[in-house]
Design a protein around this motif. Structure first.
Motif, PDB file in Angstrom:
ATOM      1  N   ASP A  33       0.651  -1.181   0.009  1.00  0.00           N
ATOM      2  CA  ASP A  33      -0.217  -0.091  -0.113  1.00  0.00           C
ATOM      3  C   ASP A  33       0.906   1.234   0.104  1.00  0.00           C
ATOM      4  O   ASP A  33       0.833   1.949  -0.248  1.00  0.00           O
ATOM      5  N   ALA A  34       1.937   1.195   0.898  1.00  0.00           N
ATOM      6  CA  ALA A  34       2.529   2.382   1.184  1.00  0.00           C
ATOM      7  C   ALA A  34       3.272   2.802  -0.484  1.00  0.00           C
ATOM      8  O   ALA A  34       3.323   4.397  -1.006  1.00  0.00           O
ATOM      9  N   ASP A  35       4.020   1.536  -1.286  1.00  0.00           N
ATOM     10  CA  ASP A  35       4.979   1.780  -2.241  1.00  0.00           C
ATOM     11  C   ASP A  35       4.160   2.379  -3.778  1.00  0.00           C
ATOM     12  O   ASP A  35       4.290   2.715  -4.502  1.00  0.00           O
ATOM     13  N   PHE A  36       2.400   1.515  -3.653  1.00  0.00           N
ATOM     14  CA  PHE A  36       1.102   2.259  -3.955  1.00  0.00           C
ATOM     15  C   PHE A  36       0.710   3.660  -4.768  1.00  0.00           C
ATOM     16  O   PHE A  36       1.482   4.170  -5.182  1.00  0.00           O
ATOM     17  N   GLY A  37       0.763   4.189  -3.240  1.00  0.00           N
ATOM     18  CA  GLY A  37       0.683   5.380  -2.743  1.00  0.00           C
ATOM     19  C   GLY A  37       1.268   6.210  -3.140  1.00  0.00           C
ATOM     20  O   GLY A  37       1.326   6.615  -4.194  1.00  0.00           O
ATOM     21  N   LYS A  38       3.001   6.194  -3.215  1.00  0.00           N
ATOM     22  CA  LYS A  38       4.109   6.569  -3.687  1.00  0.00           C
ATOM     23  C   LYS A  38       4.218   6.749  -4.966  1.00  0.00           C
ATOM     24  O   LYS A  38       4.519   7.535  -5.932  1.00  0.00           O
ATOM     25  N   ALA A  39       3.770   5.221  -6.277  1.00  0.00           N
ATOM     26  CA  ALA A  39       4.259   5.100  -7.268  1.00  0.00           C
ATOM     27  C   ALA A  39       3.278   5.644  -7.754  1.00  0.00           C
ATOM     28  O   ALA A  39       3.283   5.697  -9.276  1.00  0.00           O
ATOM     29  N   TYR A  40       1.661   5.399  -7.669  1.00  0.00           N
ATOM     30  CA  TYR A  40       0.632   6.316  -8.486  1.00  0.00           C
ATOM     31  C   TYR A  40       0.753   8.087  -7.883  1.00  0.00           C
ATOM     32  O   TYR A  40       0.344   8.939  -8.843  1.00  0.00           O
ATOM     33  N   ASP A  41       1.044   8.601  -6.986  1.00  0.00           N
ATOM     34  CA  ASP A  41       1.650   9.751  -6.914  1.00  0.00           C
ATOM     35  C   ASP A  41       2.718  10.450  -8.016  1.00  0.00           C
ATOM     36  O   ASP A  41       2.233  11.441  -8.957  1.00  0.00           O
ATOM     37  N   GLU A  42       4.098   9.645  -8.060  1.00  0.00           N
ATOM     38  CA  GLU A  42       4.750  10.163  -9.427  1.00  0.00           C
ATOM     39  C   GLU A  42       4.181   9.590 -10.770  1.00  0.00           C
ATOM     40  O   GLU A  42       4.989  10.156 -11.708  1.00  0.00           O
ATOM     41  N   LEU A  43       2.865   8.686 -10.880  1.00  0.00           N
ATOM     42  CA  LEU A  43       2.454   8.587 -12.137  1.00  0.00           C
ATOM     43  C   LEU A  43       1.662  10.223 -12.652  1.00  0.00           C
ATOM     44  O   LEU A  43       1.681  10.383 -13.997  1.00  0.00           O
ATOM     45  N   SER A  44       0.716  10.583 -11.195  1.00  0.00           N
ATOM     46  CA  SER A  44       0.042  11.568 -11.139  1.00  0.00           C
ATOM     47  C   SER A  44       0.783  12.763 -11.881  1.00  0.00           C
ATOM     48  O   SER A  44       1.225  13.112 -12.290  1.00  0.00           O
ATOM     49  N   ASP A  45       2.470  12.946 -11.051  1.00  0.00           N
ATOM     50  CA  ASP A  45       3.554  14.087 -11.328  1.00  0.00           C
ATOM     51  C   ASP A  45       3.406  13.792 -12.800  1.00  0.00           C
ATOM     52  O   ASP A  45       3.775  14.875 -13.724  1.00  0.00           O
ATOM     53  N   ALA A  46       3.945  13.088 -13.604  1.00  0.00           N
ATOM     54  CA  ALA A  46       4.748  12.316 -15.216  1.00  0.00           C
ATOM     55  C   ALA A  46       3.775  13.055 -15.842  1.00  0.00           C
ATOM     56  O   ALA A  46       3.691  13.486 -16.795  1.00  0.00           O
ATOM     57  N   CYS A  47       2.042  12.685 -15.881  1.00  0.00           N
ATOM     58  CA  CYS A  47       0.591  12.992 -16.586  1.00  0.00           C
ATOM     59  C   CYS A  47       0.559  14.184 -15.917  1.00  0.00           C
ATOM     60  O   CYS A  47       1.266  15.537 -16.929  1.00  0.00           O
ATOM     61  N   ASN A  48       0.868  15.574 -15.138  1.00  0.00           N
ATOM     62  CA  ASN A  48       1.194  16.658 -14.769  1.00  0.00           C
ATOM     63  C   ASN A  48       1.903  17.521 -16.304  1.00  0.00           C
ATOM     64  O   ASN A  48       1.959  18.761 -16.429  1.00  0.00           O
ATOM     65  N   SER A  49       3.059  16.883 -15.341  1.00  0.00           N
ATOM     66  CA  SER A  49       4.483  17.172 -16.325  1.00  0.00           C
ATOM     67  C   SER A  49       4.361  17.027 -17.642  1.00  0.00           C
ATOM     68  O   SER A  49       4.426  18.402 -18.141  1.00  0.00           O
TER      69      SER A  49
ATOM     70  N   ILE B 139      -3.758  15.933 -12.450  1.00  0.00           N
ATOM     71  CA  ILE B 139      -4.284  14.988 -11.943  1.00  0.00           C
ATOM     72  C   ILE B 139      -4.029  14.275 -10.902  1.00  0.00           C
ATOM     73  O   ILE B 139      -2.807  14.794 -10.119  1.00  0.00           O
ATOM     74  N   GLY B 140      -4.584  13.984  -9.965  1.00  0.00           N
ATOM     75  CA  GLY B 140      -4.641  13.242  -8.666  1.00  0.00           C
ATOM     76  C   GLY B 140      -5.057  12.167  -7.766  1.00  0.00           C
ATOM     77  O   GLY B 140      -5.903  11.545  -9.034  1.00  0.00           O
ATOM     78  N   ARG B 141      -5.102  12.228  -6.747  1.00  0.00           N
ATOM     79  CA  ARG B 141      -5.287  11.400  -6.274  1.00  0.00           C
ATOM     80  C   ARG B 141      -6.760  11.007  -6.661  1.00  0.00           C
ATOM     81  O   ARG B 141      -7.510  12.685  -6.331  1.00  0.00           O
ATOM     82  N   PRO B 142      -7.748  10.268  -6.713  1.00  0.00           N
ATOM     83  CA  PRO B 142      -9.143  10.835  -6.691  1.00  0.00           C
ATOM     84  C   PRO B 142      -9.875  10.571  -5.772  1.00  0.00           C
ATOM     85  O   PRO B 142      -9.138  10.058  -3.975  1.00  0.00           O
ATOM     86  N   THR B 143     -10.855  11.763  -4.912  1.00  0.00           N
ATOM     87  CA  THR B 143     -12.095  11.869  -4.124  1.00  0.00           C
ATOM     88  C   THR B 143     -12.580  12.067  -4.596  1.00  0.00           C
ATOM     89  O   THR B 143     -13.658  11.904  -4.998  1.00  0.00           O
ATOM     90  N   GLY B 144     -13.578  11.072  -2.997  1.00  0.00           N
ATOM     91  CA  GLY B 144     -15.233  11.692  -3.340  1.00  0.00           C
ATOM     92  C   GLY B 144     -15.277   9.888  -3.782  1.00  0.00           C
ATOM     93  O   GLY B 144     -14.777   9.233  -3.413  1.00  0.00           O
ATOM     94  N   ALA B 145     -16.780  10.188  -4.092  1.00  0.00           N
ATOM     95  CA  ALA B 145     -16.798   8.839  -4.063  1.00  0.00           C
ATOM     96  C   ALA B 145     -16.763   8.452  -5.595  1.00  0.00           C
ATOM     97  O   ALA B 145     -17.130   9.345  -6.428  1.00  0.00           O
ATOM     98  N   SER B 146     -16.848   7.007  -6.248  1.00  0.00           N
ATOM     99  CA  SER B 146     -16.366   6.813  -7.255  1.00  0.00           C
ATOM    100  C   SER B 146     -18.273   7.189  -7.968  1.00  0.00           C
ATOM    101  O   SER B 146     -18.393   6.115  -7.635  1.00  0.00           O
TER     102      SER B 146
END
Length: 179
Positions: free
Chosen positions: A133-149, A161-168
């Motif tokens: 879970d911890a590495d996933f969160g870090k890698a997911y944020d890195e992917l979102s940052d890469a998209c944003n770059s 792009i960031g982590r989804p919030t609220g109900a899906s």
């Protein structure tokens, strides 16, 4: 009205005439159906339906962004198998995007995509494979940052792009397939 038996020459002439007419009909049909086989072929080809090529935005909104979100939702639900499945789909979607749009703003788009997402996708795969879970969160944020770059580089910085919030808004039921 009965004409009686026809002489042999007339029967063969009739058969030859029917055969000739059949050949003419077949050749005419084939000739008319072949593109460019007759005058006005430009109008025939322009009447054929155009091939639809989704824009980069269409592919991002319709394919890439939902898969990115599904990876997050799957991990949050503990459905690592689905997260891995969607990660493979996301990687494939990026590949199709690059093939569909080989150049963007005078840059080879597949190379740009690859250079931006290769490491974050690899790190995300490792985290999913380890079910960490911890590495996933870090890698997911890195992917979102890469998209944003990439969005920044292409003058689309308003798209963040960031982590989804609220109900899906997804109608997926996680972790039910294996039960």
């Amino acid at each position: 009205m009965n004409l009686g038996p026809l002489p042999a020459i007339s029967k063969s002439s009739l058969a030859l005439g029917l055969l000739s007419a059949s050949i003419v009909i077949l050749l005419t049909t084939a000739f008319v159906r072949l593109p460019g086989a007759h005058a006005g072929s430009a109008s025939v080809s322009s009447a054929q339906p155009a091939t639809y090529l989704p824009s980069i935005s269409d592919m991002m909104i319709g394919t890439i962004q939902p898969r990115h979100e599904r990876i997050w939702r799957a991990e949050q639900a503990g459905d690592w198998n689905f997260a891995a499945y969607e990660l493979g789909n996301l990687s494939g979607a990026f590949g199709r995007l690059g093939r569909a749009h080989p150049m963007e703003e005078d840059n080879p788009f597949p190379d740009m995509i690859e250079s931006v997402i290769q490491k974050p996708l690899g790190d995300l795969k490792v985290a999913i494979d380890r079910r960490d879970d911890a590495d996933f969160g870090k890698a997911y944020d890195e992917l979102s940052d890469a998209c944003n770059s990439c969005h920044q580089a292409l003058n689309h910085g308003t798209i963040v792009i960031g982590r989804p919030t609220g109900a899906s808004l997804l109608d997926l039921v996680f972790d039910k397939a294996g039960r």
